[in-house]
Design an enzyme around this catalytic site. Structure first.
Site, PDB file in Angstrom:
ATOM      1  N   ILE A   1      40.985 -98.682  13.129  1.00  0.00           N
ATOM      2  CA  ILE A   1      41.199-100.100  13.421  1.00  0.00           C
ATOM      3  C   ILE A   1      40.442-100.501  14.676  1.00  0.00           C
ATOM      4  O   ILE A   1      39.834-101.567  14.741  1.00  0.00           O
ATOM      5  CB  ILE A   1      42.708-100.390  13.608  1.00  0.00           C
TER       6      ILE A   1
ATOM      7  N   GLY B   1      41.304 -94.249  23.336  1.00  0.00           N
ATOM      8  CA  GLY B   1      41.114 -93.392  22.166  1.00  0.00           C
ATOM      9  C   GLY B   1      40.918 -94.238  20.926  1.00  0.00           C
ATOM     10  O   GLY B   1      40.309 -95.307  20.982  1.00  0.00           O
TER      11      GLY B   1
ATOM     12  N   ASP C   1      49.203-104.504  32.909  1.00  0.00           N
ATOM     13  CA  ASP C   1      47.938-104.607  32.168  1.00  0.00           C
ATOM     14  C   ASP C   1      48.065-105.642  31.053  1.00  0.00           C
ATOM     15  O   ASP C   1      47.591-105.439  29.943  1.00  0.00           O
ATOM     16  CB  ASP C   1      47.549-103.238  31.593  1.00  0.00           C
TER      17      ASP C   1
END
Length: 443
Positions: A149, A155, A269
């Site tokens: 995706i 990662g 974040d």
């Protein structure tokens, strides 16, 4: 003489016959009496033997039972102690000591090893499951490129089909040493305990040997960043109504973290790439690897390393490392500007003075005419000018350079709710048509 002889013989022969018969009968009687005398003794010996054997077996059973019970009690005490230690550790957000898994965490002796995982937070949430690497390998068809995706700095994100038929998103984390291990454990711990319809649901995790994977609910419409900045011919832009709903969902997510968690949680974040959209374009906040526990005091500061994404960092945090919930409010304001303008936070391809979105937008947000010039051209004028001015005012407050001047997320939520209510009756039908026409991206 013959007669006498015969008589004598007859008489003398009789008694021996009678004596023999009597002797045999007497012997049989003695034998019978002897047999009857020994029968009770055998029965008693047999009974004693059986009772003794049963008693010994019963004693052995009792000994084993108490030993097993004692071991079980010891395991329960150990489990309670581990749970207490893990809970204390999670409240300190793992501290400085990383967790090292040698195998996939699992339930052993009634105790869940590998994290402080709460599995009963309500009927809506089925709880975090532990997966083996092999199970996830099968779910992703050997981590096939066809199921990728997204390829991010953390990662790879894969689409996977779990053994129970659940479609999930599987994040395969890169091995990044202590920081990567810490981020993995923080995300597992937080999302196992914090449940909200505005936070992405963690279905499970894998810590099998050196492998680290997180399994999330499937969000078919991908990231907000994709819809705002990576549009292609197959992706229609988000309309004004959808953007406002996303803004409210994100505000509620941060409000939950700041105000309704047991201890305040600072996301650290928050950005458009960490806002995921479901099949109805409702938003959920994801990626808690950098999250920190905030101070219990209102606007209390915690000191930490400066981590996050350029363009979203609050200025006081970027310069001093002092982190508060108001740092998330600043990041939220940046995302709100993205929804409003369609621009990325930092774009060096823009003309001078327009590289940084906040620096360019802040002086214009209080000018009605300039606000109209800032609106994302993809909206094609399909928005409420009155609502636009109010959204611009909220964004201006959120991105104030001074943290004290920024609002609480609770205040932002309360400011957005009336705008959404006013549009719901007018825009719901057009929003539904938009959803049907918009194909799901591969994000």
């Amino acid at each position: 003489m013959e007669v006498n002889s015969t008589t004598t013989n007859t008489v003398s022969a009789g008694p021996p016959t009678m004596n023999h018969s009597y002797t045999q009968h007497h012997l049989h009687s003695e034998n019978d009496n002897h047999g009857h005398a020994h029968f009770p003794t055998k029965t008693i010996l047999t009974t004693i033997t059986v009772v003794t054997l049963v008693t010994v077996l019963f004693i052995i059973f009792l000994v084993l039972f108490f030993i097993r019970r004692q071991k079980s009690s010891n395991k329960n005490e150990t489990c309670k102690e581990e749970t207490r230690v893990l809970h204390d550790t999670s409240n300190r957000l793992i501290g400085s000591t990383p967790l090292t898994f040698n195998s996939s965490p699992d339930v052993k002796g009634g105790c869940l090893h590998g994290g402080n995982l709460s599995r009963t937070s309500g009927p809506k949430f089925r709880g975090v499951q532990v997966f083996t690497y092999r199970e996830l390998e099968v779910a992703t068809d050997g981590f096939s490129e066809a199921n990728v995706i997204e390829n991010g700095g953390y990662g790879f994100m894969y689409r996977g089909l779990l053994s129970d038929g659940t479609l999930a998103e599987i994040k395969l984390l890169r091995n990044e040493g202590k920081q990567g291990e810490r981020a993995f454990r923080i995300e597992v711990d937080l999302l196992s305990r914090l449940h909200s319809p505005y936070l992405v649901e963690l279905l499970g995790y894998c810590a099998d040997q050196h492998h680290r994977l997180l399994i999330f609910e499937h969000m078919p419409n991908g990231t907000l960043q994709h819809h705002l900045h990576s549009r292609n011919d197959q992706t229609q832009p988000l309309d004004w109504w959808a953007r406002m709903r996303i803004a409210l969902d994100c505000a509620r997510a941060l409000e939950f973290l700041h105000e309704h968690a047991v201890s305040p949680v600072i996301h650290r974040d928050f950005k458009s790439n960490n806002v995921l959209l479901d099949q109805n374009f409702r938003a959920k906040v994801s990626d808690f690897g950098l999250a920190k526990m905030g101070s219990e005091k209102r606007n209390g500061q915690v000191s930490t390393r400066v981590l996050g994404t350029t363009g979203y960092l609050a200025p006081e945090y970027a310069s001093t490392g002092k982190l508060t919930t108001k740092s998330d409010v600043y990041s939220y304001g940046v995302v709100l500007l993205e929804l409003l303008t369609g621009r990325v936070p930092v774009d060096i391809k823009r003309p001078p003075g327009e590289h940084v979105l906040v620096s360019w937008a802040l002086p214009r947000l209080t000018n009605r005419e300039k606000v109209l010039e800032m609106v994302d051209p993809a909206l094609r004028g399909q928005y409420s000018k009155k609502d636009l001015v109010q959204i611009a005012a909220i964004a201006a407050m959120c991105v104030q350079p001074e943290a004290d001047y920024r609002p609480l997320m609770t205040d932002v939520v309360q400011s957005l709710i009336p705008l959404i209510r006013n549009q719901s009756s007018l825009s719901s039908s057009s929003s539904l048509r938009f959803q049907k026409q918009t194909p799901s991206p591969s994000h």
